[in-house]
Enzyme design. Sequence first.
Site, PDB file in Angstrom:
ATOM      1  N   ASP A  19      -9.755  -3.725  -5.443  1.00 59.59           N
ATOM      2  CA  ASP A  19      -9.025  -2.845  -4.593  1.00 59.59           C
ATOM      3  C   ASP A  19      -9.810  -1.588  -4.635  1.00 59.59           C
ATOM      4  O   ASP A  19      -9.659  -0.862  -5.550  1.00 59.59           O
ATOM      5  CB  ASP A  19      -7.695  -2.878  -4.628  1.00 59.59           C
ATOM      6  CG  ASP A  19      -6.819  -2.298  -3.196  1.00 59.59           C
ATOM      7  OD1 ASP A  19      -7.528  -1.636  -2.607  1.00 59.59           O
ATOM      8  OD2 ASP A  19      -5.833  -2.366  -3.175  1.00 59.59           O
ATOM      9  N   SER A  42       1.005  -1.197   0.004  1.00 61.40           N
ATOM     10  CA  SER A  42       0.121   0.039   0.111  1.00 61.40           C
ATOM     11  C   SER A  42       0.759   1.400   0.046  1.00 61.40           C
ATOM     12  O   SER A  42       1.514   1.552  -0.874  1.00 61.40           O
ATOM     13  CB  SER A  42      -1.047   0.110   1.415  1.00 61.40           C
ATOM     14  OG  SER A  42      -1.970   0.811   1.009  1.00 61.40           O
ATOM     15  N   HIS A  65      -8.138  -4.965  -1.499  1.00 59.62           N
ATOM     16  CA  HIS A  65      -7.002  -4.232  -0.889  1.00 59.62           C
ATOM     17  C   HIS A  65      -6.321  -5.436  -0.105  1.00 59.62           C
ATOM     18  O   HIS A  65      -4.890  -5.483   0.014  1.00 59.62           O
ATOM     19  CB  HIS A  65      -7.042  -3.189  -0.074  1.00 59.62           C
ATOM     20  CG  HIS A  65      -5.912  -2.171   0.258  1.00 59.62           C
ATOM     21  ND1 HIS A  65      -5.089  -1.865  -0.846  1.00 59.62           N
ATOM     22  CD2 HIS A  65      -5.395  -1.825   1.326  1.00 59.62           C
ATOM     23  CE1 HIS A  65      -4.129  -0.833  -0.054  1.00 59.62           C
ATOM     24  NE2 HIS A  65      -4.288  -1.289   1.079  1.00 59.62           N
TER      25      HIS A  65
END
Length: 691
Positions: free
Chosen positions: A628, A543, A663
């Site tokens: 995501d 991320s 995610h």
Amino acid sequence: MMNTAAASALPVPPDVEPRPHTVSAPFGAQRQDEYYWLRDDSREDPAMLAYLNAENAYTDALMAPLRPLQEKLYGEIVGRIKQDDASVPYRERGYWYYTRYETGKDYPIHARRKGDMQAPEEVLLDLNPMAEGKGYFSVGDMDISRDNRLLAWAEDGIGRRQYTLRFKNLETGQLLEDVIEGAAPNVVWADDNRTLFYVENDPETLLTVRVKKHVLGTPASADVTVYEEADDSFYMGIDRTRDDRYIVIGVDSTVSSELRYTSAANPGEFTVLAPRERDVEYDADHFDGRWVIRTNADGAKNFKLVTAPEGATSRAQWQDWIAHDPQVLIEGFELFDGYTAIAERADALERVRLLFADGRSEFVKADEPAYSMGLSVNAEPDTDWLRYSYTSLTTPATTYELNVKTGERRQLKQQPVIGYDPGKYETERVWVSARDGARVPVSLVYKKGFKKDGSAALYQYAYGSYGISMDPGFNQSVVSLLDRGVVYAIAHIRGGQEMGRAWYEDGKLLNKQNTFNDFVDVTRALVAQGWAAKDRVAASGGSAGGLLMGAVANQAPADYRVMVAQVPFVDVVTTMLDASIPLTTNEYDEWGNPEQQPYYHYMLGYSPYDNLRAQAYPSLFVGTGLWDSQVQYWEPAKWVARLRDLNTGELPVVFRTNMEAGHGGKSGRFQRYREQAESFAFVLSQLGVAD
């Protein structure tokens, strides 16, 4: 390691068509983005899907020789898991609540027992049948009505974090007809046992935009909005206070907070505790007839605790209680009858401080030089037993309870890790001087017998954003690296909050370059000190940590043999220029608003996608999820496509897209370890680690 000859025999990576596209900033700046077309909000464009599938096929082909190692790693990792495990039960309103797993099953069973743990089990939710036929399934918030009869929960069957709310009668086991779509995973019952407060998401941006009130038996279309947030830079959440007297709505941006409260017994208009002010953050709880508030007001950068009377409506009513300490960050607190437990951070380590009504103060003791400690589930305030969690890089997650009057400590549970012997491993905390003189803490773990002679392989992990601290907790998957002689390091770089609030502020906005410099300087110092060979260093981040990987790959490619970038935020400028993308507007105070020229040019200076150039890059394992909502799939897709055009090196780059997840990757407790085993196998092959 894969040499030049081996690399030349590898499958040919996909080549995707570039299409001219100009991205403009409001002040006139323009950039070319030839792979912009890979963005498809519907996830249906055949050409885009063909490219992702081609990358997956290439990854399959390249990873085929490593499949035996991948399977071995997967077997090791899941072999350490006690499959029929359960959490430590906690008591709330006469019931003992816990979560358990059954052998061979991917998902948890949430259950309770009335009175004591010898009573018959009541299953609240068994996620295993609920997840059947789904590539992804997750349950967010769960809340039980005050009379213990009704359950409300939030579920997500895609991974986009757009939840559906459902209800169950726990006495009959029947599902209610009420269903609410498009919600955040956050629900709170009122005292009447028929009114539920929840947060509604914007269907496009997924921002938390309004709090609604649902009355059981009425259509969701009739739900009343009780609060709507007009500022799209704020997140929103709801909760109940410690004494159960109030339902609260909290809104938070990166630099500002505001809390509203109403009676849980008779909900009405929500009262503002203190109006929002820029650069003033606070969170609050109510207990024993007063508000206790954690805030950075009045220059308390590391936060202080203040109190306010019942019915407070402004900061003018706040009174200092626990003074600000520039050396100690206050991260949270829990209120009990006769004492308060305060979660603090000092010298890059967590601690729990007990503050008693008579003014006495003491710390919960730790057992190792580098560790992670925090408050556990303390559902009820009328107890002398404080529950807290403890872990380190060598100690599995452990739950203790401490009698605050007698000092007696009980170990309630240590996470079982089959076949693991903590006596075979050592952990250390070292400090590295960054190029500007900042002292960066680093947590290390390795197998005993390791020789610091500059020959070993190193796996270095970091995050470095949002003030999120990467504390040294046990990771059972990493044991497979340690057993093969790899040193594992967590670099506590700026952008996190390990060293207090200033550590975070020195790694965001126009100071973001410090995050990348710290990571590289830690690597170079560890190599210089003999922890690893220069050509045997792996780096990993996900991320915002994937942004770190992308920036470091551009700025210091020769320092790393291989990198893992999971769901990486690598197209910083284009994403932050687009307010329609989920989370963008919430993050202007983290990264900057590129509509303003100073931030545009600064962000453009480190944005991984924009700074790719003709040079030899490390080997890369890049992962993403098609659904995501936090880092959209097209960011890594574009990054890899442009990287393939510019990379002059011969080391392999693979790009794995999970076509059914978001995610966090796949949702089952075993599936995510398959993904981890794949990236580990790739890294070990690149580092030349013999199996």
